[in-house]
Scaffold this motif. Structure first.
Motif, mmCIF file in Angstrom:
data_model
loop_
_atom_site.group_PDB
_atom_site.id
_atom_site.type_symbol
_atom_site.label_atom_id
_atom_site.label_comp_id
_atom_site.label_asym_id
_atom_site.label_seq_id
_atom_site.Cartn_x
_atom_site.Cartn_y
_atom_site.Cartn_z
ATOM 1 N N ARG A 262 -21.653 4.159 25.582
ATOM 2 C CA ARG A 262 -20.478 5.028 25.426
ATOM 3 C C ARG A 262 -19.347 4.591 26.340
ATOM 4 N N ARG B 247 -16.918 1.714 25.551
ATOM 5 C CA ARG B 247 -15.848 1.969 24.583
ATOM 6 C C ARG B 247 -14.793 2.921 25.153
ATOM 7 N N HIS C 48 -14.935 6.169 25.159
ATOM 8 C CA HIS C 48 -14.730 7.283 24.232
ATOM 9 C C HIS C 48 -15.885 8.262 24.381
ATOM 10 N N PHE C 49 -16.331 8.882 23.299
ATOM 11 C CA PHE C 49 -17.344 9.926 23.374
ATOM 12 C C PHE C 49 -18.687 9.546 22.753
#
Length: 255
Positions: free
Chosen positions: A15, A18, A20-21
């Motif tokens: 995660r 990147r 992000h989530f």
């Protein structure tokens, strides 16, 4: 039966790469629980390179009472940035177990256990603080650790044997000495009144040999190999699901 605690750190690594989530460590933990695991392990580090403090709190809040939450970490690491320190994280999340590990910022992963002759006195007041918060305390140790009884003397409940040397020897085809080292440490710990956990580089192949040699092993914490194997085991079905979705989309677009 030896309990399986699934370490979800590698999900957080992916995660964070990147920014992000996705993928979500909490969702991964929930999938592992649905599959029947007995516990979830996280190892937040001060640099937050994988599991973060907010992950710890989200997972702690979501786990059912029947699932053990195990937080690993260095009790001597100072708070910084978004990392409040291990004691504060435990105070806020109240895990069933805290595994104390002497890892430093420069280590890629945990690569040694405590020297109980040197570290016991310094660990003793911290062990008392973690236990006062209601957590069982386990100390990460090498299979050739000296004076294992000191772990019991300072109030620890368990040890976790660092099993990388065994795993490497097993992969090389001759694990007799490395396994004997693990067995000796486990038996000495048991004689001192300590429970015995194990972890690091365990996988489906070497796990059977380890538990056959240490049948009283209470728990194994496995992350890297388990997540790696899951990628292979689940990749084909996921590709098939994407192909089915594309086929369905194609049929819908023609209408």
């Amino acid at each position: 039966m030896t309990a399986l605690s699934v370490n979800v750190n590698k999900i957080a690594v992916l995660r964070n790469s990147r920014g992000h989530f996705l993928p979500d460590p909490l969702t991964a933990a929930q999938v592992a629980i649905a599959a029947g695991c007995h516990g979830i392990t996280v190892h937040p580090r001060p640099d937050e390179r994988h599991i973060r403090a907010d992950d710890v709190m989200r997972i702690a809040a979501a786990l059912p009472d029947t699932i053990e939450f195990n937080i690993e970490g260095n009790p001597f690491a100072h708070a910084r940035g978004g990392y409040p320190g291990l004691l504060e994280l435990v105070r806020a999340s109240r895990p069933a177990q805290v595994t104390l590990v002497p890892d430093g910022d420069g280590q890629l992963t945990s690569d040694h256990g405590f020297d109980l002759v040197r570290d016991a006195e310094r660990l003793a007041p911290l062990v008392r603080e973690f236990k006062a918060l209601g957590s069982r305390v386990s100390l990460f140790v090498d299979p050739d650790v000296r004076d294992i009884g000191r772990a019991a003397d300072i109030g620890a409940d368990r040890i976790e044997i660092y099993t990388e040397a065994f795993a490497r020897a097993f992969a090389a085809g001759d694990s007799r000495k490395a396994l004997a080292d693990c067995v000796r440490t486990a038996e000495q710990a048991l004689a001192a009144g300590l429970g015995v956990n194990a972890g690091h580089d365990l996988d489906q192949r070497n796990l059977v040999a380890l538990i056959a040699a240490i049948p009283f092993l209470a728990e194994v914490s496995i992350g890297h190999a388990l997540i790696s194997e899951a990628l292979y085991a689940g990749l084909a079905s996921t590709v098939a699901a994407y192909l089915a979705a594309l086929a369905q989309a194609g049929r819908t677009a023609k209408r």
